[in-house]
Design a protein around this motif. Structure first.
Motif, PDB file in Angstrom:
ATOM      1  N   ASP A  87      51.774  41.969  40.482  1.00  0.00           N
ATOM      2  CA  ASP A  87      51.112  41.101  41.462  1.00  0.00           C
ATOM      3  C   ASP A  87      50.768  41.885  42.706  1.00  0.00           C
ATOM      4  N   ILE A  88      51.757  42.613  43.154  1.00  0.00           N
ATOM      5  CA  ILE A  88      51.538  43.328  44.407  1.00  0.00           C
ATOM      6  C   ILE A  88      50.450  44.360  44.236  1.00  0.00           C
ATOM      7  N   GLU A  90      48.102  44.303  42.129  1.00  0.00           N
ATOM      8  CA  GLU A  90      46.820  43.596  42.006  1.00  0.00           C
ATOM      9  C   GLU A  90      46.296  43.210  43.374  1.00  0.00           C
ATOM     10  N   ALA A  91      47.208  42.602  44.155  1.00  0.00           N
ATOM     11  CA  ALA A  91      46.817  42.149  45.478  1.00  0.00           C
ATOM     12  C   ALA A  91      46.307  43.306  46.303  1.00  0.00           C
ATOM     13  N   GLU A  93      45.113  46.015  45.242  1.00  0.00           N
ATOM     14  CA  GLU A  93      43.815  46.462  44.743  1.00  0.00           C
ATOM     15  C   GLU A  93      42.718  45.540  45.217  1.00  0.00           C
ATOM     16  N   VAL A  94      43.039  44.242  45.146  1.00  0.00           N
ATOM     17  CA  VAL A  94      42.044  43.266  45.588  1.00  0.00           C
ATOM     18  C   VAL A  94      41.719  43.511  47.038  1.00  0.00           C
ATOM     19  N   MET A  95      42.764  43.779  47.769  1.00  0.00           N
ATOM     20  CA  MET A  95      42.537  43.985  49.188  1.00  0.00           C
ATOM     21  C   MET A  95      42.084  45.408  49.472  1.00  0.00           C
ATOM     22  N   TYR A  97      43.477  48.151  49.281  1.00  0.00           N
ATOM     23  CA  TYR A  97      44.345  49.164  49.920  1.00  0.00           C
ATOM     24  C   TYR A  97      44.471  50.397  49.035  1.00  0.00           C
TER      25      TYR A  97
ATOM     26  N   ALA B1001      57.495  37.876  47.535  1.00  0.00           N
ATOM     27  CA  ALA B1001      56.416  38.835  47.392  1.00  0.00           C
ATOM     28  C   ALA B1001      55.104  38.117  47.222  1.00  0.00           C
ATOM     29  N   GLN B1002      55.214  37.126  46.384  1.00  0.00           N
ATOM     30  CA  GLN B1002      54.013  36.362  46.110  1.00  0.00           C
ATOM     31  C   GLN B1002      53.484  35.743  47.411  1.00  0.00           C
ATOM     32  N   ILE B1005      51.891  38.129  49.417  1.00  0.00           N
ATOM     33  CA  ILE B1005      50.558  38.418  48.874  1.00  0.00           C
ATOM     34  C   ILE B1005      49.567  37.338  49.312  1.00  0.00           C
ATOM     35  N   LEU B1009      46.506  37.597  51.388  1.00  0.00           N
ATOM     36  CA  LEU B1009      45.212  37.160  50.872  1.00  0.00           C
ATOM     37  C   LEU B1009      44.576  36.143  51.808  1.00  0.00           C
ATOM     38  N   GLU B1012      43.346  37.751  54.668  1.00  0.00           N
ATOM     39  CA  GLU B1012      42.123  38.415  54.247  1.00  0.00           C
ATOM     40  C   GLU B1012      40.972  37.419  54.196  1.00  0.00           C
ATOM     41  N   ARG B1197      42.268  38.029  35.783  1.00  0.00           N
ATOM     42  CA  ARG B1197      43.398  38.992  35.808  1.00  0.00           C
ATOM     43  C   ARG B1197      44.742  38.266  35.812  1.00  0.00           C
ATOM     44  N   LEU B1198      44.742  37.218  36.610  1.00  0.00           N
ATOM     45  CA  LEU B1198      46.024  36.524  36.751  1.00  0.00           C
ATOM     46  C   LEU B1198      46.402  35.793  35.496  1.00  0.00           C
ATOM     47  N   LEU B1201      48.783  37.088  33.087  1.00  0.00           N
ATOM     48  CA  LEU B1201      50.076  37.473  33.657  1.00  0.00           C
ATOM     49  C   LEU B1201      51.189  36.547  33.243  1.00  0.00           C
ATOM     50  N   ARG B1208      49.022  27.795  38.987  1.00  0.00           N
ATOM     51  CA  ARG B1208      48.352  28.268  40.179  1.00  0.00           C
ATOM     52  C   ARG B1208      46.898  27.843  40.151  1.00  0.00           C
TER      53      ARG B1208
END
Lengths: 291, 1243
Positions: A87-88, A90-91, A93-95, A97, B1001-1002, B1005, B1009, B1012, B1197-1198, B1201, B1208
């Protein structure tokens, strides 16, 4: 234990002739067979004996809390960890970084920053955390799997800071103390040339010798650190000083001393570490979670 | 080599050079040549040269030839032997070589030279060759004793041939030669007899048993046998043993020679060694006496034979002798000289005898010189009277010599030793002063008488003998016989000559004095011829006596008397002599020296020496006057120091010398006595004396002496030039022949001399060895003495040690005794102690046995005690029982009494009732009976019901026990379950932590996000603020609507951003729209409810929830009623554990409910806001759709998972719908609680 038929009858003699760790593997296996793993026992074991490399990562993970004590939930938790990592990543990458060309240590760094909520904005440019990078580089050498590697780095750093964050500033003092006991002349020399305050403490104590010792020696030091002792760092540093005392006493310039200590030769680090462990056990007695 | 060979050969003549240096060089050259060269050329040349020239140098070289050349030399000589011409020089060369004793001489036996020598000896007829050869053989024999085995019989044959030669004279050689030959045969006889006695005797036996040889035996061999003892080997040895080579191995050459000499009785031949020296003196007279007794008749024969045999030697002197007879005229000087010569000769003889007795031979004396001088003896200068008188005077002595077995002591001493006994008897008388005159006369009377008689007799005898000699020989001369006799005497002297230089000078001095003396004497003698007759023999006897005295002390003492006697006599006869003696003292001195010479050998009489010295030396004048001095003068003690003896004294230990002296003195005494007897006997029957056979050696001696005597005379008488002329006078034969004879004779003599010299050397070797032995012996003796001393010392030590040992032993014994006593005492003590110990033991045992008995008794008592205790206990128990019984009985008694009382009362009551009953009547009884009956029945029914009740009770109790066990089991189970639950809780907690972590963590994120997103939004808004209305009214409305909120949201977002710092994250989510869903979501994912139902449920429930968010509980109860179906199945699946888990969950969820309780309220509070949102679901949907549309990129992508993704997905899709998930949780919890309740109820 002695009556255990499975146990090798030679075990009593192995230690006498210096083969340490033959029986330890077995006892470690026995320890690892417990269903709810006993963290106390594991850490004691790890303090007292060198870990067999095949179990090292597993033990580290357990000790660092990456894996729960219950082996039943290992797979589940492992899944969690993996997902989290993904997840991290991915995030990130999405962002944007990171991208596919970003070195793994930087990925780890970003991830760690993300998790610790200190991830800078894209526009911001923070100076890279060199301690983390050094540790992650070392860990990357030790661990193959990137997920494990990230988790280990993260947990190691976290634990190190949580557990020993307070005692870190005192380590140089204790180094001086032990040095005065072991080799007062060297201490005086270092003091006289003014190299004492300039010793690479950050390299030694903040990075836990990552980048200073080769990984094969480093992991033995880290065994002790992970199992809960940061004093070992002091003794490793002391042993380094003692091992190269001839060169050090011959060197009168503090810069030279520091330079040398930052780039010590990689040949006999194993011996240094062994001696350091001996010293540590000597001074700290039976290391029972001694800080 | 070949080049040099002639050179060296040429050099040979140069050997005769007079230049010593050159000679030395040549000799060294030849020797070098010999040492380097192995060929025989040079050697042969040398031999030839020698044979030609008879060179002494060549001889010297040849005789010292070394080993490799011996063969050549011997071969060459062998060759030469074959030629008769060079036989003689070859033999002489061989003789020289042999006498040199080279190391290779033992090889001789193997070379043909020996054979040719033997052959030559067997065949040759030349006497000179024979004699030379025999002498060589004799010399050679001891060197090659082992060779005798092969050649023994040849030796014997040679002996036989040569022995018979004398008699037969096959070669008709001159008789002079025969003497030489005889002497050499005699030597050969000795050698053969000494070396191989058995074989030789057997040969003699076999050879002379033949008749034809008998004569030879009688004539030649028998006399020889007279001169040997019985050889010991004849007794012990055998023929074979003699020839055994091993026998000779231990002998050296000189040993063999001495061995041979030992068996000889001939003093000239014999050795005087190892007891044999005295033997001749001891035994000889006896033997002689015996011989005289036994062989009185043979003696004459012998004598005659001797005469015959000795006639030959005599003949030569006789040859010249007749002329003197025929030429009577004699000058006084001549006579004196002639007189003197015998005297000197006599003197010399005496000296020689002295020397010979000493066993010495003077090397300086060479017979050849004498012989050379011994030109034809000229005795004719003597007046016949004188001659006669001299002969008379000489004869006895000579005859003594000859008759006395010729033995020097035996023959001459007896003659002179007659006076000694008398003298010795008269010695005290003599010692008296002025007694000499008296003593001498009687002696003189007697002596002259005695001597004259034999002298006369002898003279007659001599005459006879001479006559017989005349008969036997060709010529005869009465007076010449005397001369010959003297000559023979002289020859003896010559051969045996001592020739001590000192003596010699003395002798010469003597001679000078004597000549003077005699010059006068002759005149006196002429005036007093009668006296002379007495005088001269006596004188001679005294002279001989002095000579003899060498061995005879008594005779030596006698000799002095002789001197004094003579002197008075001289004084009487010649007054001048006294003057002469006193004045010049020459004669005295001569006499003294003579005596001294004598004395030297008799040093043991040195007691007289000083006196003698005194009287004779310094006061020579008063000699005549004072007879007292003369009394002492006779004492023969050596006035001069005795060098020889002293030398011996130095060499030998004194003991040895004393011993020797004693021995000899004894022997001499004895011999003197016997000789005296013999002499007297001999005087009585003088005939016998002359009969004694002479040894051939003696004969030869005499021959030589005679020769030299004659030569002297001739020399005196004739002028030198006339010498040659004399030959015709004497011999009458051709001078050439004579010369030849003489030359060969000379040669023979030379050979003889060499042989004798060789013998002497052998003796010298032996002497050296003996001397060494003596020295060793003395050293040993010294050592012995030292050892003896040591022994004595050690014996003393031993004695002292023995004493100390005894002391120590005593002490030891004492100590031992002390110890013994102590030991015995201790032993007794020990015994006592042992006894007492034994006593104690026995006592101890008794006590122990008693103890045991006591213990047994104790045990018994204890057992008894126990039994008693048991009994007591039992009785106590019984007592208790009894008390119980008693109390029972008491209570029963009380009851009894009570019952009795009751009975009494009842009896009274009965009586009363009886009275009553009797009184009311019978109707009452029926009633009572009926009543009783009913009561009875009632009682039974009651009993039955009681029984049933009891059974029921029992069952209930059992049931209760069962239930209790069940309960305990359940409790155990519950504990286990609790533990497990705890475990699981931990696990879950860990998992939860992990998921929480993940959630965190999520959230990070999403936060990121969102930030963002917000950023993007802000960017979008910033880009198109104006174009907002044209895009879409609802969207625009929404945007407008949200805008006012946006600040709130932004605030919320900000708040949310800050949330990590806030401790309670759950409080706020409800406040924010976006974040509210998150708590529910994990719950939804955490719960294992079927997704579909929950989805449906959620979708179904959402409207009511949205409609009445405040009252979900009653509604929720309804779905809860439906839920049991699902929930009910759950416990069935998980059974009891599941139940427990629910309980746990319930607790948790209860607590959660408590926590969650506010959210509904909060939700309620935020209801207005939500309703607002919910009021416009339509526009919200598109809005969501837009959001949803925005999201697609991450979605693919998700999705893979995990399961969380649909939620979600649903989550964002139903942002508003999320709210009810909060109420759903309580419902779920309710459901669980319900389940629990139902479960409880159900169970």
């Amino acid at each position: 234990m002695a009556d255990d038929p499975q146990r090798n009858f030679r075990s009593a003699y192995y230690e006498k002739v210096g083969f340490r760790g033959v029986e330890e593997k077995k006892s470690l296996e026995i320890l690892l067979k417990d269903n709810p793993l006993d963290l106390e026992k594991l850490s004691t074991f790890s303090q007292r004996f060198p870990l067999p490399s095949m179990y090292r990562i597993h033990v580290w993970k357990v000790l660092l809390g990456i894996l729960p004590p219950h082996s039943d939930s290992h797979s589940l938790v492992g899944g969690y960890r993996k997902e989290q990592y993904q997840d991290i990543v991915e995030a990130l990458e999405v962002m944007r970084y990171i991208n596919s060309s970003t070195p793994s240590t930087h990925i780890y760094l970003r991830m760690f920053q993300l998790e610790s909520q200190v991830l800078p904005r894209c526009s911001e440019t923070l100076p890279p955390n060199e301690d983390f990078l050094a540790i992650s580089r070392a860990m990357e050498e030790i661990v193959d799997d990137s997920i494990d590697c990230y988790w280990l780095i993260k947990c190691f750093i976290n634990q190190f800071h949580i557990k020993f964050g307070d005692s870190l500033p005192h380590l140089p003092k204790s180094l001086e103390h032990y040095l005065s006991q072991e080799e007062p002349r060297l201490l005086n020399h270092l003091r006289s040339i003014g190299a004492l305050p300039q010793l690479p403490y950050s390299l030694w104590f903040k990075r836990c010798f990552a980048g200073c010792l080769p990984e094969s020696s480093l992991q033995r030091v880290w065994d002790k650190v992970i199992s809960g002792s940061c004093k070992i760092l002091v003794f490793v540093a002391l042993e380094i000083l003692l091992s190269y005392k001839i060169i050090l006493t011959g060197n009168t310039r503090p810069e030279g001393v520091v330079k040398f200590l930052c780039n010590i030769p990689q040949e006999n680090t194993d011996a240094i570490v062994t001696k350091a462990i001996d010293l540590w056990q000597k001074y700290c007695g039976n290391p029972n979670h001694a800080v | 080599m070949a080049r040099e060979q002639p050179n060296v050969g040429d050099l040979l003549p140069l050997l005769e050079t007079s230049d010593l240096q050159q000679l030395e060089e040549i000799r060294s050259l030849i020797n070098d040549q010999l040492s380097t060269e192995r060929g025989s050329m040079l050697l042969n040349a040398l031999v030839d040269y020698f044979l030609e020239t008879n060179s002494a140098q060549a001889l010297h070289i040849l005789s010292s030839v070394r080993e490799p050349h011996d063969k050549h030399l011997l071969d060459k000589m062998n060759d030469c032997m074959a030629k008769p011409a060079c036989r003689l020089p070859t033999l002489m060369l061989l003789g020289h070589v042999v006498r040199k004793q080279p190391s290779w001489i033992h090889k001789m036996a193997r070379y043909p030279l020996l054979l040719s020598l033997l052959k030559c000896l067997k065949t040759d007829t030349d006497v000179v060759v024979l004699v030379t050869g025999v002498l060589v053989l004799i010399t050679l024999l001891p060197m090659i004793p082992q060779a005798g085995k092969q050649h023994l019989w040849e030796y014997f044959d040679i002996f036989g041939r040569l022995a018979s030669w004398n008699l037969k004279n096959p070669g008709h050689v001159s008789e002079v030669y025969l003497i030489h030959l005889h002497a050499s045969v005699y030597s050969l006889f000795h050698r053969l007899y000494g070396m191989y006695p058995c074989n030789f005797v057997s040969y003699l036996r076999s050879h002379y048993s033949m008749k034809e040889n008998m004569e030879t035996f009688e004539e030649v061999v028998k006399p020889m046998l007279e001169h040997v003892r019985i050889h010991p080997e004849l007794v012990t040895g055998t023929k074979d043993h003699e020839l055994d080579p091993t026998r000779w191995k231990k002998y050296e050459i000189h040993d063999i020679v001495i061995e041979c000499a030992k068996v000889s009785l001939d003093p000239k031949e014999a050795s005087c060694e190892e007891g044999y020296a005295t033997m001749p003196e001891n035994f000889y007279p006896q033997a002689h006496l015996r011989a005289q007794d036994s062989t009185s008749s043979p003696y004459t024969d012998l004598h005659s034979s001797y005469g015959s045999s000795s006639s030959t030697p005599f003949s030569t002197p006789r040859q010249p002798l007749p002329p003197p007879l025929s030429l009577p005229p004699l000058s006084g000087t001549q006579s004196s000289s002639s007189y003197r010569s015998p005297q000197t000769s006599r003197r010399q003889n005496s000296n020689s005898e002295l020397n010979s007795s000493c066993g010495g031979k003077d090397p300086l004396w060479s017979p050849s010189s004498l012989c050379g001088m011994a030109t034809p003896p000229s005795s004719r200068g003597m007046s016949p009277n004188l001659e006669l008188s001299h002969s008379a005077s000489h004869l006895p002595s000579r005859f003594h010599c000859t008759s006395g077995g010729k033995g020097t002591p035996a023959s001459s001493t007896p003659a002179t030793s007659s006076p000694p006994p008398t003298l010795s008897d008269d010695f005290p008388v003599i010692s008296l002063p002025a007694n000499t005159v008296q003593s001498s006369p009687p002696r003189k009377d007697r002596r002259p008488g005695e001597t004259s008689k034999p002298g006369l007799v002898r003279q007659e005898h001599v005459r006879e003998m001479e006559k017989s000699g005349e008969g036997a020989a060709n010529r005869d001369a009465g007076s010449a016989a005397n001369v010959t006799m003297t000559l023979t005497e002289l020859s003896v002297f010559v051969t045996k000559q001592e020739l001590d230089l000192q003596l010699r000078t003395e002798k010469e001095r003597e001679e000078a004095a004597i000549t003077e003396e005699l010059m006068k004497l002759t005149e006196d003698k002429q005036e007093l011829p009668g006296l002379r007759g007495y005088d001269s023999p006596f004188f001679h006897t005294t002279e001989t006596l002095t000579g003899r005295q060498t061995q005879n002390p008594t005779s030596s003492t006698n000799a002095h008397p002789g001197g004094p006697i003579r002197e008075p006599r001289y004084a009487a006869s010649t007054p001048d002599r006294a003057e002469n003696a006193s004045g010049g003292g020459a004669g005295d001195r001569a006499a003294a020296s003579d005596r001294s010479a004598v004395d030297r050998s008799w040093s043991f009489q040195s007691g007289f020496t000083p006196i003698d010295h005194h009287l004779l030396r310094s006061p020579s004048a008063p000699d005549d006057d004072s007879s007292k001095f003369e009394m002492f003068s006779p004492s023969p003690c050596g006035k001069a120091p005795v060098p020889y003896e002293s030398l011996f004294a130095l060499a030998l230990p004194r003991a040895a010398s004393l011993f020797v002296g004693q021995k000899t003195s004894e022997a001499v005494h004895k011999a003197a006595m016997e000789r005296l007897l013999q002499r007297e006997e001999g005087l009585e029957d003088g005939e016998e004396e002359g009969v004694v056979s002479a040894s051939p050696l003696e004969v030869l001696d005499r021959l030589v002496q005679q020769g030299s005597d004659a030569h002297d005379k001739v020399l005196k008488r004739l002028p030198l030039p006339s010498k040659s002329a004399d030959w015709t006078h004497f011999g009458g034969s051709a001078p050439l022949d004579e010369l030849h004879t003489l030359r060969s004779q000379l040669l023979l003599l030379h050979n003889q001399l060499l042989y004798e010299r060789y013998k002497r050397e052998q003796h010298a070797v032996r002497n050296r060895r003996l001397l060494r032995r003596i020295i060793n012996a003395t050293a040993l003796e010294e050592q012995n003495n030292a050892m003896k001393d040591q022994l004595n010392l050690q014996s003393v030590d031993i004695v002292s040690l023995r004493d100390s040992l005894q002391v120590e032993q005593q002490r030891y014994r004492q100590l031992w005794d002390d110890r013994e006593t102590v030991v015995t005492r201790l032993h007794s003590q020990i015994r006592q102690l042992q006894q007492s110990r034994d006593d104690y033991y026995t006592k101890n045992q008794e006590l122990q046995s008693k103890l045991q008995e006591c213990q047994k008794r104790m045990d018994d008592l204890e057992a008894e005690l126990q039994t008693a205790n048991n009994k007591v206990g039992h009785t106590g128990h019984l007592l208790n029982q009894m008390t119980v019984k008693l109390s029972n009985s008491e209570s029963s008694q009380q009851q009894m009494s009570f019952l009795n009382k009751q009975l009494l009362l009842l009896g009274e009551a009965h009586k009363l009732s009886m009275q009553d009953a009797q009184q009311p009547g019978m109707s009452n009884t029926k009633e009572t009976e009926m009543l009783r009956m009913s009561h009875m029945k009632e009682v039974d029914s009651l009993r039955q019901s009681l029984l049933a009740q009891g059974q029921k009770l029992e069952a209930a109790q059992q049931r209760a026990a069962e239930l209790e066990t069940l309960l305990s089991k359940k409790e155990h189970l519950i504990a286990e379950q609790k533990k497990f639950l705890e475990d699981v809780k931990c696990q879950a907690k860990a998992e939860l932590q992990a998921s929480d972590c993940r959630f965190q963590a999520q959230r990070r994120i999403t936060q990121l996000l969102q930030t963002e997103l917000l950023q993007l939004y802000s960017q979008v808004e910033m880009e198109a603020p104006a174009a907002a209305g044209s895009s879409s009214p609802p969207g625009g409305r929404a945007e407008t609507r949200t805008h006012p909120d946006c600040s709130g949201v932004a605030a919320g977002g900000l708040h949310a951003v800050k949330q990590p710092n806030s401790p309670s994250p759950r409080d706020s989510p409800r406040g924010t729209n976006g974040s509210t869903l998150s708590p529910g979501q994990p719950k939804a994912s955490g719960s294992s409810l079927p997704l579909g139902s929950s989805m449906n449920g959620a979708q179904d429930l959402t409207p009511p929830l949205l409609m009445e968010p405040s009252a979900p509980c009653p509604h929720a109860a309804l779905p809860a009623a439906d839920a049991p179906l699902t929930v009910g199945s759950y416990p069935s699946a998980k059974s009891f554990l599941g139940m427990k888990a629910r309980e746990l969950f319930r607790n948790k969820s209860e607590s959660q409910c408590d926590d969650e309780q506010p959210p509904p309220r909060l939700a309620g509070l935020a209801h207005g806001l939500k309703t607002e949102l919910c009021v416009e679901p339509g526009p919200a949907g598109p809005a969501a759709a837009t959001v949803h549309a925005k999201e697609p990129p991450p979605e693919p992508r998700l999705r893979p998972l995990g399961q969380g993704s649909p939620h979600r997905k649903a989550g964002p899709g139903q942002v508003g719908v999320r709210g009810p998930s909060g109420p759903r949780c309580p419902r779920q919890q309710l459901k669980i609680m319900d389940y629990n309740e139902t479960h409880h109820e159900h169970s």
